[in-house]
Write a protein that holds these residues in place. Structure first.
Motif, short mmCIF file in Angstrom:
data_model
loop_
_atom_site.label_atom_id
_atom_site.label_comp_id
_atom_site.label_asym_id
_atom_site.label_seq_id
_atom_site.Cartn_x
_atom_site.Cartn_y
_atom_site.Cartn_z
N ALA A 1 0.85 -1.19 0.00
CA ALA A 1 0.00 0.00 0.00
C ALA A 1 0.88 1.24 0.00
O ALA A 1 1.74 1.40 0.87
N LEU A 2 0.65 2.09 -0.98
CA LEU A 2 1.39 3.35 -1.04
C LEU A 2 0.79 4.35 -0.07
O LEU A 2 -0.42 4.37 0.16
N ASP A 3 1.64 5.19 0.48
CA ASP A 3 1.23 6.35 1.27
C ASP A 3 2.20 7.45 0.90
O ASP A 3 3.37 7.42 1.31
N LEU A 4 1.73 8.43 0.13
CA LEU A 4 2.59 9.50 -0.38
C LEU A 4 2.42 10.80 0.39
O LEU A 4 2.75 11.87 -0.11
N SER A 5 1.93 10.70 1.63
CA SER A 5 1.68 11.91 2.41
C SER A 5 2.96 12.66 2.74
O SER A 5 2.92 13.84 3.09
N GLY A 6 4.12 12.00 2.62
CA GLY A 6 5.38 12.67 2.90
C GLY A 6 6.05 13.25 1.68
O GLY A 6 7.20 13.70 1.77
N ILE A 7 5.33 13.29 0.55
CA ILE A 7 5.96 13.81 -0.67
C ILE A 7 4.96 14.46 -1.63
O ILE A 7 5.32 15.40 -2.34
N ALA A 8 3.71 13.98 -1.64
CA ALA A 8 2.74 14.46 -2.64
C ALA A 8 2.37 15.93 -2.42
O ALA A 8 2.16 16.67 -3.38
N LYS A 9 2.31 16.34 -1.16
CA LYS A 9 1.96 17.74 -0.89
C LYS A 9 3.05 18.67 -1.41
O LYS A 9 2.76 19.73 -1.98
N GLY A 10 4.31 18.26 -1.24
CA GLY A 10 5.40 19.05 -1.78
C GLY A 10 5.30 19.16 -3.30
O GLY A 10 5.51 20.23 -3.88
N HIS A 11 4.99 18.04 -3.95
CA HIS A 11 4.83 18.09 -5.40
C HIS A 11 3.70 19.03 -5.79
O HIS A 11 3.80 19.75 -6.79
N ALA A 12 2.63 19.04 -5.02
CA ALA A 12 1.51 19.93 -5.33
C ALA A 12 1.93 21.39 -5.28
O ALA A 12 1.49 22.21 -6.09
N VAL A 13 2.79 21.73 -4.32
CA VAL A 13 3.30 23.11 -4.23
C VAL A 13 4.06 23.46 -5.50
O VAL A 13 3.86 24.52 -6.11
N ASP A 14 4.95 22.55 -5.93
CA ASP A 14 5.70 22.78 -7.17
C ASP A 14 4.76 22.90 -8.37
O ASP A 14 4.96 23.74 -9.25
N ALA A 15 3.74 22.04 -8.40
CA ALA A 15 2.83 22.03 -9.54
C ALA A 15 2.06 23.34 -9.67
O ALA A 15 1.86 23.85 -10.77
N ILE A 16 1.66 23.91 -8.53
CA ILE A 16 0.94 25.18 -8.59
C ILE A 16 1.88 26.31 -8.99
O ILE A 16 1.50 27.21 -9.76
N ALA A 17 3.11 26.28 -8.50
CA ALA A 17 4.08 27.29 -8.92
C ALA A 17 4.33 27.21 -10.43
O ALA A 17 4.43 28.24 -11.12
N ASP A 18 4.40 25.99 -10.96
CA ASP A 18 4.57 25.83 -12.41
C ASP A 18 3.34 26.30 -13.17
O ASP A 18 3.46 26.92 -14.24
N LEU A 19 2.16 26.01 -12.63
CA LEU A 19 0.92 26.48 -13.26
C LEU A 19 0.92 28.00 -13.38
O LEU A 19 0.58 28.56 -14.43
#
Length: 323
Positions: free
Chosen positions: A165-183
């Motif tokens: 079972a994956l749990d990306l709570s320690g990395i996905a939020k950081g990616h979301a920050v990058d994704a919004i900055a790129d947007l």
């Protein structure tokens, strides 16, 4: 007050800034927390359209990587039969690529495949009413671990080995920050500060020529000297069990950490890496300082042992700091 300045300054950002630009703020909710964006608005930018695009982008990431949403792609992977291959969309594939690389570098101190352990301790979707027994922990560990995963980056295919079972709570939020900055950048907004749940990335500068100043987060109740960061082409993330909903497990033991770390903050070029490394250093504790030194990672680790508070700065961060 101590101030941390980035190792490089983008002279083009200063030359291109518009001193008359208005600074706008947008806010919302996502991933069980809040998001905020502050940006210098170029002429003609429609804040309503920008906010709509941000909400849509975040919703798409949640639909891919949330372990709280039963219909997310991550949740479907976790339920998939042994031997099943799942083709990951670009965001998910990027997170897995970086997550597995950091897992290898940290020898599993960061591990994207600890979902069963998270569930066993009641830190996931389904709460539990008791501390798991040794057998329950070992059973969860047996089906956990990044080494059990097979990921083919060229085709973005991820194989379910059976019960993982994956749990990306320690990395996905950081990616979301990058994704919004790129947007925002793709929408013509080069100067912005993006924050999700206390994790931030700063791009460009303010209209007045100042960087995006943020104070490094510290655990409440601890008398630590303030550290103000110029987020200019940089990101920062903090891991700490004092934060709402935060529970740090050591993936290598299957139990909560015993490193006495109450806070680990990392400055990095991307919020994704800062996020994952903050988690890893929380698990590694002072033992992670040498690794961070060798890799040039800018970090602060705070420990409390028998009531004594100690702050450790890596050389990568110390080199940025001035009084």
């Amino acid at each position: 007050m101590r101030i941390a300045l980035p190792p490089t300054i983008d002279a083009a950002a200063f030359a291109a800034r518009d001193p008359s630009a208005a600074v706008l703020d947008l806010h919302g909710k996502t991933m069980g927390t809040s998001w905020s964006v502050r940006f210098a608005a170029p002429a003609g930018v429609d804040p309503t359209a920008i906010r709509k695009a941000i909400v849509a982008r975040l919703s798409g990431l949640v639909a891919e990587m949330s372990h709280w949403e039963p219909d997310s792609l991550l949740s479907r992977f976790n339920r998939s039969a042994p031997g099943t291959w799942t083709t990951l969309p670009p965001d998910f594939a990027h997170v897995m690529t970086r997550g597995l690389a950091i897992a290898e570098t940290t020898n599993g101190a960061f591990d994207p495949a600890i979902g069963k352990l998270v569930d066993a301790w009641g830190f996931g979707v389904i709460p539990v009413t008791h501390v798991p027994s040794r057998l329950e922990v070992e059973t969860a560990r047996a089906s956990s671990g990044w080494r059990r995963l097979v990921f083919a980056p060229s085709g973005a295919h991820l194989r379910q080995p059976g019960g993982s079972a994956l749990d990306l709570s320690g990395i996905a939020k950081g990616h979301a920050v990058d994704a919004i900055a790129d947007l925002l950048h793709n929408a013509g907004i080069s100067n912005a500060l993006v924050e999700i749940g206390g994790e931030l990335v700063g791009r460009g500068i303010k209209p007045n020529g100042d960087p995006w100043w943020v104070d490094l987060e510290s655990p409440p109740g601890l008398a630590l000297p303030a550290l103000r960061i110029a987020l200019h082409g940089m990101a920062v993330a903090t891991s700490g069990n004092y934060r709402r909903g935060a529970h740090t497990l050591n993936p290598r033991t299957g139990h909560p950490i015993e490193t006495h770390v109450v806070s680990a903050s990392v400055l990095h070029q991307t919020a994704l890496d800062a996020d994952a490394w903050a988690t890893a250093l929380t698990v590694l504790g002072r033992g992670g300082l040498e690794l961070a030194h060798d890799l040039g990672i800018a970090a602060r680790i705070v420990t409390v042992i028998d009531g004594t508070v100690q702050e450790y700065l890596t050389p990568g961060l110390s080199a940025m700091v001035s009084d």
